[in-house]
Write an enzyme that holds these catalytic residues in place. Structure first.
Site, PDB file in Angstrom:
ATOM      1  N   SER A 137     -29.886  27.066 105.635  1.00 42.54           N
ATOM      2  CA  SER A 137     -28.741  26.662 105.317  1.00 42.54           C
ATOM      3  C   SER A 137     -28.269  25.624 104.481  1.00 42.54           C
ATOM      4  CB  SER A 137     -27.963  26.490 106.659  1.00 42.54           C
ATOM      5  OG  SER A 137     -26.812  26.121 106.796  1.00 42.54           O
ATOM      6  N   TYR A 150     -27.030  21.166 113.708  1.00 45.59           N
ATOM      7  CA  TYR A 150     -27.742  22.302 113.419  1.00 45.59           C
ATOM      8  C   TYR A 150     -28.347  22.220 111.525  1.00 45.59           C
ATOM      9  CZ  TYR A 150     -27.646  26.859 110.874  1.00 45.59           C
ATOM     10  OH  TYR A 150     -27.385  27.399 109.673  1.00 45.59           O
ATOM     11  N   LYS A 154     -31.793  21.686 110.137  1.00 46.19           N
ATOM     12  CA  LYS A 154     -32.312  22.894 108.282  1.00 46.19           C
ATOM     13  C   LYS A 154     -32.566  22.030 107.402  1.00 46.19           C
ATOM     14  CE  LYS A 154     -30.561  27.270 109.829  1.00 46.19           C
ATOM     15  NZ  LYS A 154     -31.810  27.443 110.280  1.00 46.19           N
TER      16      LYS A 154
HETATM   17  N1  NAP Z   1     -24.634  33.741 109.017  1.00 50.97           N
HETATM   18  C1  NAP Z   1     -24.146  32.464 108.592  1.00 50.97           C
HETATM   19  O1  NAP Z   1     -22.986  32.052 107.346  1.00 50.97           O
HETATM   20  C2  NAP Z   1     -25.667  31.748 107.713  1.00 50.97           C
HETATM   21  C3  NAP Z   1     -25.579  31.041 107.074  1.00 50.97           C
HETATM   22  C4  NAP Z   1     -26.668  29.824 106.794  1.00 50.97           C
HETATM   23  C5  NAP Z   1     -28.349  30.302 107.084  1.00 50.97           C
HETATM   24  N2  NAP Z   1     -28.292  31.090 108.454  1.00 50.97           N
HETATM   25  C6  NAP Z   1     -29.641  31.550 108.894  1.00 50.97           C
HETATM   26  O2  NAP Z   1     -29.415  32.611 108.984  1.00 50.97           O
HETATM   27  C7  NAP Z   1     -30.780  32.914 110.402  1.00 50.97           C
HETATM   28  C8  NAP Z   1     -30.515  33.937 110.634  1.00 50.97           C
HETATM   29  O3  NAP Z   1     -28.454  34.074 111.200  1.00 50.97           O
HETATM   30  P1  NAP Z   1     -27.519  34.694 110.807  1.00 50.97           P
HETATM   31  O4  NAP Z   1     -26.396  34.487 110.383  1.00 50.97           O
HETATM   32  O5  NAP Z   1     -28.411  36.661 110.189  1.00 50.97           O
HETATM   33  O6  NAP Z   1     -27.690  35.554 112.455  1.00 50.97           O
HETATM   34  P2  NAP Z   1     -27.220  36.941 113.163  1.00 50.97           P
HETATM   35  O7  NAP Z   1     -26.317  37.799 112.546  1.00 50.97           O
HETATM   36  O8  NAP Z   1     -26.424  36.167 115.591  1.00 50.97           O
HETATM   37  O9  NAP Z   1     -29.284  37.586 114.060  1.00 50.97           O
HETATM   38  C9  NAP Z   1     -29.871  36.650 114.335  1.00 50.97           C
HETATM   39  C10 NAP Z   1     -30.611  37.055 115.070  1.00 50.97           C
HETATM   40  O10 NAP Z   1     -31.596  36.635 115.010  1.00 50.97           O
HETATM   41  C11 NAP Z   1     -32.143  36.834 116.987  1.00 50.97           C
HETATM   42  N3  NAP Z   1     -32.422  35.317 117.538  1.00 50.97           N
HETATM   43  C12 NAP Z   1     -31.856  34.877 117.521  1.00 50.97           C
HETATM   44  N4  NAP Z   1     -32.126  33.607 118.289  1.00 50.97           N
HETATM   45  C13 NAP Z   1     -33.591  33.686 118.541  1.00 50.97           C
HETATM   46  C14 NAP Z   1     -33.838  33.477 119.133  1.00 50.97           C
HETATM   47  N5  NAP Z   1     -34.598  32.176 119.495  1.00 50.97           N
HETATM   48  N6  NAP Z   1     -35.813  33.822 119.329  1.00 50.97           N
HETATM   49  C15 NAP Z   1     -35.892  34.891 118.444  1.00 50.97           C
HETATM   50  N7  NAP Z   1     -34.910  35.908 117.966  1.00 50.97           N
HETATM   51  C16 NAP Z   1     -33.715  35.347 117.494  1.00 50.97           C
HETATM   52  C17 NAP Z   1     -31.344  37.554 117.211  1.00 50.97           C
HETATM   53  O11 NAP Z   1     -31.424  38.097 117.884  1.00 50.97           O
HETATM   54  P3  NAP Z   1     -31.768  38.141 119.509  1.00 50.97           P
HETATM   55  O12 NAP Z   1     -30.418  37.783 119.879  1.00 50.97           O
HETATM   56  O13 NAP Z   1     -31.956  39.537 120.737  1.00 50.97           O
HETATM   57  O14 NAP Z   1     -32.985  36.912 119.747  1.00 50.97           O
HETATM   58  C18 NAP Z   1     -30.877  38.428 115.929  1.00 50.97           C
HETATM   59  O15 NAP Z   1     -31.450  39.170 115.692  1.00 50.97           O
HETATM   60  C19 NAP Z   1     -30.502  31.034 110.809  1.00 50.97           C
HETATM   61  O16 NAP Z   1     -31.690  31.343 110.538  1.00 50.97           O
HETATM   62  C20 NAP Z   1     -28.977  30.951 110.748  1.00 50.97           C
HETATM   63  O17 NAP Z   1     -29.100  29.801 110.786  1.00 50.97           O
HETATM   64  C21 NAP Z   1     -26.559  31.876 108.441  1.00 50.97           C
END
Ligand code: NAP
Length: 242
Positions: A137, A150, A154
């Site tokens: 991130s 967080y 990261k």
């Molecule tokens: N969205 C943003 O703005 C953003 C920005 C920078 C970085 N990121 C990073 O991108 C990654 C994905 O985020 P996203 O925004 O796509 O989130 P999201 O839409 O909430 O999706 C999260 C996914 O991860 C799974 N998950 C959550 N905790 C888990 C665990 N302990 N074990 C296995 N699976 C797990 C969830 O399914 P279940 O709940 O069924 O497990 C879901 O499939 C993360 O690492 C986040 O830190 C996101």
């Protein structure tokens, strides 16, 4: 063959689809079985690829061992690993975080990627090479109010990426990371949905907008591919310039 964690929605699902469209067979993991099964079906329909859903908690060693065993049993190889699952249980001042929330943050965001990379390396990549991409991130690069623990997890993931690139390069294993800015997923909804905070965040971004999951997934697809054959240890910002 590619393995993507946290792939039942959001960036993880987009990464799994991108890799499938590039010709990979894909295994996806997340904790909840039914949404994961549905995501696997969506990816298979959209790409024509073979997709397997393996429910697993990405921070727990026993789950990760079972995950790697299941994938090796079905396909006998893991060429690409995308450590995408992440969590942020605490939003607020860093010093207010509970020990439990701190541990959960590091369990999923840092220890999970370490353990899974180790398992995949030993099962396949040590002898055959491969590519690991960590979804980090921009909060791990620039301090962001409310996202302190967080961001620290990261930042550590960024260093783990560079460290493992240093250690595993001789085995033909490339290790890279992407650092997205705000992406329009459920995870970040409070940061981008309409309202004072969303408006402020949008204006702060040099491109004056948020990202779509596919815009991150395309970079992950590139880093996982042979097009990036001499790219390792890169922590690539996918943040619209933040
Ligand atoms: N969205 C943003 O703005 C953003 C920005 C920078 C970085 N990121 C990073 O991108 C990654 C994905 O985020 P996203 O925004 O796509 O989130 P999201 O839409 O909430 O999706 C999260 C996914 O991860 C799974 N998950 C959550 N905790 C888990 C665990 N302990 N074990 C296995 N699976 C797990 C969830 O399914 P279940 O709940 O069924 O497990 C879901 O499939 C993360 O690492 C986040 O830190 C996101």
């Amino acid at each position: 063959m590619a393995l993507v964690t946290g792939a039942s929605r959001g960036i993880g699902e987009a990464c799994a689809l991108e890799l499938a469209l590039r010709g990979a067979r894909v295994a996806v993991c997340a904790r909840k079985a039914e949404p994961l099964r549905q995501a696997a079906a969506r990816i298979a329909t959209a790409s024509g690829a073979e997709v397997e859903a393996v429910p697993a908690h990405a921070g727990r060693l026993a789950d990760l061992e079972r995950l790697v065993e299941a994938v090796m049993e079905r396909w006998g190889r893991i060429d690409v690993l995308v450590n995408n699952a992440g969590t942020n249980p605490h939003f607020g001042p860093t010093l207010d975080i509970s020990p439990e929330a701190w541990d959960k943050t590091f369990e999923v965001n840092l220890r999970g990627p370490l353990l899974l990379t180790s398992l995949v390396y030993r099962a396949w990549m040590a002898d055959h090479g491969g590519a690991v991409v960590n979804v980090s991130s921009i909060a791990g690069v620039n301090p962001a109010l409310g996202l302190g623990a967080y961001g620290v997890s990261k930042a550590a993931l960024n260093m783990l990426t560079r460290q493992l690139a240093r250690e595993l390069g001789g085995s033909g294993v490339r290790v890279n990371a992407v650092t997205p800015g705000i992406v329009e997923t459920e995870f970040a909804r409070p940061l981008w949905e309409e309202g004072p905070l969303g408006d402020r965040n949008r204006r702060r971004n040099p491109m004056q907008r948020f990202a779509q999951p596919e815009e991150v997934a395309r970079v992950v697809g590139f880093l996982a591919s042979d097009e990036a054959s001499y790219v390792s240890g890169a922590v690539l910002q996918v943040s619209g310039g933040e």
